[in-house]
Design an enzyme around this catalytic site. Sequence first.
Site: not given
Length: 281
Positions: A70, A107
């Site tokens: 990520k 997210d």
Amino acid sequence: MTTTQNLKAGVMGWPIHHSLSPRLHGFWLDRYGIDGSYEAFAVEPDHLPATLRGLKARGISGVNLTIPHKVAACAIVDELDPAAKRIGAINLVTVDDNGRLLGRNTDAYGFEQNLLAAGFKKQNGVAFVLGAGGAARAVLVALETMGFTEIRLANRTLDKAEKLARDLSTPDCAISVVGWENASQGLANVELLVNATSLGMDGQPPLDFPLENLPKDAWVTDIVYTPLKTALLDQANMRGNKIVDGLGMLLHQARPAFQAFFGVDPEVDAALREHVLAGRS
Ligand code: ATR
């Protein structure tokens, strides 16, 4: 229903076999009758740049990213959306017609949508966050977007909490650091408590966090979803606090990804939840 053909997408991680994303996206592909695929790709960190660059040649419209990619992927993509820049991590890469890679972070969106879907109303008060890792960064950005004006942050490693507070405090939302050992003393006036550590996850140490000082009308949520009802949520539920489990964050963060890959804004509902839960190992 759509008649779109042969769209390809997936998730990249290392390792990747535990990912629930193929099951999640697969459910939606079936539900919406889309002729597409969503696969798990095991990609070693050293291979990530070439693999992302090769997406267009392989006819893949985009991928989700999970641990450990990520943060590293931010330096590979051609463009970052504002949330990704602020969080410093991406969980979604899409490829445009020219082969340019756009990095996005969904997210924070998933965290916010999970709470709103459970009935939580946007607040301008105080939130309390445990943890200062990657997940906590997304949570802090979400809480700011939701309108919280004060966030108290506690983490075992104090330096990491202090860095996050410096990086992410804004004129509208002050992040103050609370000591880890006596963190629960900072629960007065809190409207939302978030566990963004890995404590309480199956195989990890328990989270021992007394809730006596938490107002009874506060909400409590946990990013951990294995188990679904963590000890923190159980404890909060027993004293009358509203609780929201972490599985919904996973489900909701996937919505913008599915829309980007397959052109349909999918629904998060009980059937999806049951299907994904049944796939947990
Ligand atoms: P993620 O990307 O899921 O947030 P991470 O970046 O490794 O994962 O962060 C894990 C979080 O859980 C951190 O806040 C970590 O605290 P430290 O910054 O002190 O490492 C917290 N955590 C993990 N194990 C812990 C433990 N045994 N006690 C206290 N906090 C712990």
